[in-house]
Design a protein around this motif. Structure first.
Motif, PDB file in Angstrom:
ATOM      1  N   VAL A 119       0.771  -1.026   0.244  1.00 41.47           N
ATOM      2  CA  VAL A 119       0.078  -0.088   0.071  1.00 41.47           C
ATOM      3  C   VAL A 119       0.914   1.215  -0.008  1.00 41.47           C
ATOM      4  N   GLN A 120       0.540   2.334  -0.582  1.00 39.37           N
ATOM      5  CA  GLN A 120       1.209   3.706  -0.774  1.00 39.37           C
ATOM      6  C   GLN A 120       0.495   4.692  -0.119  1.00 39.37           C
ATOM      7  N   GLY A 121       1.105   5.616   0.458  1.00 40.61           N
ATOM      8  CA  GLY A 121       0.593   6.736   1.002  1.00 40.61           C
ATOM      9  C   GLY A 121       1.189   7.158   2.465  1.00 40.61           C
ATOM     10  N   ILE A 122       2.259   6.529   2.854  1.00 43.87           N
ATOM     11  CA  ILE A 122       2.796   6.690   4.060  1.00 43.87           C
ATOM     12  C   ILE A 122       3.661   7.896   4.013  1.00 43.87           C
ATOM     13  N   ASP A 123       4.231   8.228   2.862  1.00 44.31           N
ATOM     14  CA  ASP A 123       5.234   9.450   2.957  1.00 44.31           C
ATOM     15  C   ASP A 123       4.665  10.710   3.776  1.00 44.31           C
ATOM     16  N   ASP A 124       3.467  11.187   3.089  1.00 43.50           N
ATOM     17  CA  ASP A 124       2.874  12.491   3.627  1.00 43.50           C
ATOM     18  C   ASP A 124       1.576  12.195   4.782  1.00 43.50           C
ATOM     19  N   LEU A 125       1.553  11.033   5.191  1.00 42.31           N
ATOM     20  CA  LEU A 125       0.449  10.552   6.029  1.00 42.31           C
ATOM     21  C   LEU A 125       0.212  11.532   7.235  1.00 42.31           C
ATOM     22  N   ASP A 126       1.392  11.734   7.975  1.00 39.37           N
ATOM     23  CA  ASP A 126       1.250  12.866   9.163  1.00 39.37           C
ATOM     24  C   ASP A 126       0.605  14.060   8.800  1.00 39.37           C
ATOM     25  N   LYS A 127       1.195  14.363   7.915  1.00 42.03           N
ATOM     26  CA  LYS A 127       0.391  16.195   7.324  1.00 42.03           C
ATOM     27  C   LYS A 127      -1.140  15.745   6.980  1.00 42.03           C
ATOM     28  N   ARG A 128      -1.303  15.081   6.241  1.00 40.10           N
ATOM     29  CA  ARG A 128      -2.772  14.670   6.052  1.00 40.10           C
ATOM     30  C   ARG A 128      -3.604  14.442   7.058  1.00 40.10           C
ATOM     31  N   CYS A 129      -3.141  13.498   7.919  1.00 41.74           N
ATOM     32  CA  CYS A 129      -3.951  13.237   9.495  1.00 41.74           C
ATOM     33  C   CYS A 129      -4.272  14.567   9.877  1.00 41.74           C
ATOM     34  N   GLN A 130      -3.287  15.424  10.142  1.00 42.52           N
ATOM     35  CA  GLN A 130      -3.459  16.736  10.854  1.00 42.52           C
ATOM     36  C   GLN A 130      -4.491  17.529  10.031  1.00 42.52           C
ATOM     37  N   LYS A 131      -4.529  17.577   8.561  1.00 40.37           N
ATOM     38  CA  LYS A 131      -5.572  18.470   8.163  1.00 40.37           C
ATOM     39  C   LYS A 131      -6.568  17.612   8.209  1.00 40.37           C
ATOM     40  N   TYR A 132      -7.046  16.231   8.154  1.00 42.07           N
ATOM     41  CA  TYR A 132      -8.220  15.836   8.182  1.00 42.07           C
ATOM     42  C   TYR A 132      -8.695  15.817   9.843  1.00 42.07           C
ATOM     43  N   TYR A 133      -7.914  15.886  10.520  1.00 42.28           N
ATOM     44  CA  TYR A 133      -8.354  16.099  11.948  1.00 42.28           C
ATOM     45  C   TYR A 133      -9.124  17.618  12.004  1.00 42.28           C
ATOM     46  N   ALA A 172       0.184   4.016  13.846  1.00 39.49           N
ATOM     47  CA  ALA A 172       0.975   4.491  14.948  1.00 39.49           C
ATOM     48  C   ALA A 172       1.113   6.048  14.506  1.00 39.49           C
ATOM     49  N   ILE A 173       1.032   6.460  13.165  1.00 42.01           N
ATOM     50  CA  ILE A 173       0.883   7.744  12.621  1.00 42.01           C
ATOM     51  C   ILE A 173      -0.273   8.538  12.906  1.00 42.01           C
ATOM     52  N   CYS A 174      -1.428   7.516  12.699  1.00 38.89           N
ATOM     53  CA  CYS A 174      -2.922   8.269  12.996  1.00 38.89           C
ATOM     54  C   CYS A 174      -3.058   8.531  14.199  1.00 38.89           C
ATOM     55  N   GLN A 175      -2.682   7.735  15.278  1.00 35.46           N
ATOM     56  CA  GLN A 175      -2.563   7.944  16.665  1.00 35.46           C
ATOM     57  C   GLN A 175      -1.962   9.199  17.194  1.00 35.46           C
ATOM     58  N   ASN A 176      -0.860   9.193  16.651  1.00 31.98           N
ATOM     59  CA  ASN A 176       0.151  10.352  16.908  1.00 31.98           C
ATOM     60  C   ASN A 176      -0.679  11.547  16.320  1.00 31.98           C
ATOM     61  N   ASN A 177      -1.648  11.581  15.558  1.00 32.98           N
ATOM     62  CA  ASN A 177      -2.330  12.941  15.123  1.00 32.98           C
ATOM     63  C   ASN A 177      -3.859  12.735  15.155  1.00 32.98           C
ATOM     64  N   GLY A 178      -4.326  12.259  16.422  1.00 39.53           N
ATOM     65  CA  GLY A 178      -5.482  12.364  16.772  1.00 39.53           C
ATOM     66  C   GLY A 178      -6.540  11.328  16.208  1.00 39.53           C
ATOM     67  N   LEU A 179      -6.319  10.406  15.501  1.00 39.61           N
ATOM     68  CA  LEU A 179      -7.270   9.640  14.661  1.00 39.61           C
ATOM     69  C   LEU A 179      -7.014   8.154  15.135  1.00 39.61           C
TER      70      LEU A 179
END
Length: 358
Positions: A119-133, A172-179
């Motif tokens: 699966v692809q999408g890890i590289d910018d996942l932290d920034k996207r999670c912050q935006k989605y939150y 782990a990335i999601c949880q560290n950004n509130g999702l």
């Protein structure tokens, strides 16, 4: 204090809210291409307004919140509005439903294997999670795909490892950004494997996912699992009963998943609307105690009859909503082991799509 600790209580509360007994998740996260394929079947043009109108139909269904605790969106939906001008995330919030977001970017070839994927999408996942939150999302979904093929040895160890660690890193990335992460290791129905072979693969995959999540310090109390059901392959020539599928699926979970996990929301994986409901119902009738809420996160198995009833005609909106609520209520009852069976031959039509992607 780490970011995960900052969000810890909110993650736990969100996961528990989604795992409310009697309710489940509406997976309305079809990509533009996937929803286009479904619109093609009912001869509806795939444009932004038609996509918005259909999603409005689902979300404004009367008392949807009685059966649906969370809704997974595709990114486009976060900015869309209802007919009344209310942003979809706000509409869900008003109804007490948690907003989720699909965050993976699909699969690509896992080179060195026999047609397996990662699966692809890890590289910018932290920034996207912050935006989605900030846009109102409180949980996320990431779908890993594995296949069974005894002739080629699939799933390979490389595929199992790569997808397990991808899921864990995403979580782990999601949880560290509130999702709250929905961890989805889907083993496809495609193939001629037996239910016993399916069980062995599911157990191996789920055990690997648990190990990887521990390695990445995932907070199980703030996570949900979205597994496939253990059943024979689509070309095996055999069909297991709902009780057989339920027993195999629950036994596999008992052998692999930690009790700290809050809830298990199954994917339908191409089952008919009725079979998806019956299988879930049988799981919740099993006498052996399980520590998790067993529920659903269905897309096709909640929407197939609804789409046919709608047909792209706004005059059919109420009729389509009624068809959707029939399935939503049926699955709500199934989470309690209280579903008594369907009443429509149409809901028993297979929804299987070979090598399904979206």
């Amino acid at each position: 204090m780490s970011t995960q600790n900052t969000f810890r209580e909110e993650l736990i509360a969100t996961a528990r809210a989604i795992a409310t007994p009697g309710k489940g998740i509406l997976a309305a996260d079809e990509s533009t291409g996937t929803i286009g394929n479904r619109f093609d079947k009912i001869k509806v043009e795939n444009n932004e307004e038609n996509r918005r109108a259909y999603r409005d139909l689902l979300l404004t269904s009367e008392n949807i919140q009685e059966y649906i605790s969370g809704v997974i969106f595709f990114e486009e939906q976060l900015l869309q509005k209802s007919d009344e001008g209310v942003l979809f995330p706000e509409l869900c919030k008003q109804k007490g439903m948690v907003v989720g977001i699909k965050v993976d970017k699909g699969v690509k070839p896992l080179y060195g294997t026999d047609g397996e994927t990662e699966v692809q999408g890890i590289d910018d996942l932290d920034k996207r999670c912050q935006k989605y939150y900030q846009q109102g999302a409180r949980f996320a979904k990431w779908r890993a795909v594995l296949k069974i093929d005894s002739k080629t040895g699939c799933p390979s160890e490389l595929s199992v490892h790569q997808n397990a660690y991808g899921l864990a890193r995403y979580a782990a990335i999601c949880q560290n950004n509130g999702l709250v992460p929905i961890i989805e290791p889907e083993v496809l129905m495609d193939g001629d494997h037996t239910i016993e072979q399916s069980f062995a693969v599911h157990q191996r995959v789920q055990a690997a996912v648990v190990k990887a999540c521990h390695d990445h310090h995932v907070l199980w109390e703030g996570a949900l699992l979205k597994p496939s059901m253990v059943q024979p392959g689509s070309t095996s020539g055999k069909k297991a009963s709902a009780k057989e599928v339920a027993y195999a699926t629950v036994t596999c979970l008992q052998r692999t998943m930690p009790p700290a996990l809050v809830g298990v929301n199954f994917l339908s994986g191409g089952l008919s609307e009725e079979d998806a409901t019956l299988h879930l119902n049988e799981m919740n009738k099993i006498k052996e105690r399980v520590p998790w809420n067993l529920s659903f996160s269905y897309g096709r198995a909640l929407q197939a009859s609804c789409l046919k009833a709608w047909g792209g005609d706004k005059e059919n909106k109420k009729k389509a909503q009624e068809a959707f609520l029939v399935r939503a209520k049926a699955n709500g009852l199934a989470t309690l082991g209280k579903y008594e069976g369907g009443n429509s031959a149409e809901s028993s039509e297979s929804l299987f799509v070979a090598n399904y992607s979206y």
